[in-house]
Write a protein that holds these residues in place. Sequence first.
Motif, short mmCIF file in Angstrom:
data_model
loop_
_atom_site.label_atom_id
_atom_site.label_comp_id
_atom_site.label_asym_id
_atom_site.label_seq_id
_atom_site.Cartn_x
_atom_site.Cartn_y
_atom_site.Cartn_z
N UNK A 74 0.59 -1.20 0.08
CA UNK A 74 0.05 0.05 -0.15
C UNK A 74 0.91 1.25 -0.22
N UNK A 75 1.69 1.32 -0.86
CA UNK A 75 2.62 2.54 -0.94
C UNK A 75 3.66 2.70 -0.12
N UNK A 76 3.92 1.76 0.59
CA UNK A 76 5.10 1.96 1.73
C UNK A 76 6.11 0.64 1.56
N UNK A 77 7.10 0.86 1.97
CA UNK A 77 8.24 -0.11 2.05
C UNK A 77 8.50 -0.49 3.36
N UNK A 78 8.49 -1.85 3.46
CA UNK A 78 8.75 -2.33 4.95
C UNK A 78 10.00 -3.33 4.95
N UNK A 79 10.90 -2.79 5.66
CA UNK A 79 12.04 -3.44 5.99
C UNK A 79 12.54 -4.02 7.38
N UNK A 80 13.14 -5.24 7.36
CA UNK A 80 13.47 -5.78 8.55
C UNK A 80 14.78 -5.35 8.70
N UNK A 81 15.23 -5.45 10.10
CA UNK A 81 16.74 -5.64 10.54
C UNK A 81 16.79 -7.22 11.09
N UNK A 82 18.24 -7.56 11.28
CA UNK A 82 18.20 -8.88 11.64
C UNK A 82 18.22 -9.03 13.22
N UNK A 83 19.16 -8.50 13.90
CA UNK A 83 19.12 -8.67 15.48
C UNK A 83 18.43 -7.52 16.37
N UNK A 84 18.13 -6.43 15.48
CA UNK A 84 18.05 -5.35 16.46
C UNK A 84 16.30 -5.20 16.83
N UNK A 85 15.63 -6.23 16.42
CA UNK A 85 14.09 -6.32 16.63
C UNK A 85 13.52 -4.94 16.32
#
Length: 282
Positions: free
Chosen positions: A121-132
């Motif tokens: 919906x027009x947004x980029x979601x990004x994870x990080x590895x260990x930072x939660x």
Amino acid sequence: MSLQFGIFWRRRSWAILALGLLLAAGAFGVGAGGPPYVRPISLLQKTEPSVPVLNIKILKTYPHDPHAFTQGLEYFDGFLYESTGETGQSSVRKVDLESGKVLQKVDLGREYFGEGLTIFRGKIYQLTWLSKIGFVYDMKTFRKLRDFHYYGEGWGLAHDGANLILSDGTNALRFLDPETLAVTRTLEVYAGKEAVTKLNELEYIGNDIYSNVWHENRIAWIDARTGQVRDWIDLSALAAQEQKEPEGVLNGIAFDAARRRFFVTGKDWAHLFEIQIEGIAF
């Protein structure tokens, strides 16, 4: 018992015993060069039906940044969007498919190791590895809109049109509400009765999830309703060609829904591939 019957019974008993010994010998590999391996029915073990393995055909090859440690990949509206990892080198990128040129980029703080990415919906979601911690960006400007938090590790990210889908290196995929990030469902992934762990980069297509398996040259084709692996997709030939160092493994799946194209790449690979998967018509 009559004499004749007694003789018959003893002969029958010896015949049964001899047959049993022959079968047992076959079961334990006795008699090299003898008849084919035979296992008594009583010794048969319960085994799961083998999961089919599908081969692939390369349709087209594209350039890919050989220094992009690919952790998340998505194709949207004519462009590739990529999350790269490595502490101090992580980023979010918009990439031209044909040339591999980076058109837009934002770097993460040096403390973060970028992981999975999806566009919703027009947004980029990004994870990080260990930072939660994860980040939400405006897709057009790459301006960071907010942070979000989750438990455990962050590996891969996709969405099914209603929920985000997060992998964390276990065999459990978490479905998250995209606004509250609350877990709405957990899907455990199995091949038969064997849990499939190390699920990494994800792509949702139809009612199925496609997942890289970390440090294995295959993709799991997963039924999103049951969690069962329907097929393995073998990419060992591509990995043998592209992988230059131990951590430069297969990782990165993207799907062009408009033109029904399936793309794969890996960490620090010099190429991205459009492939056709045996027996699958998207």
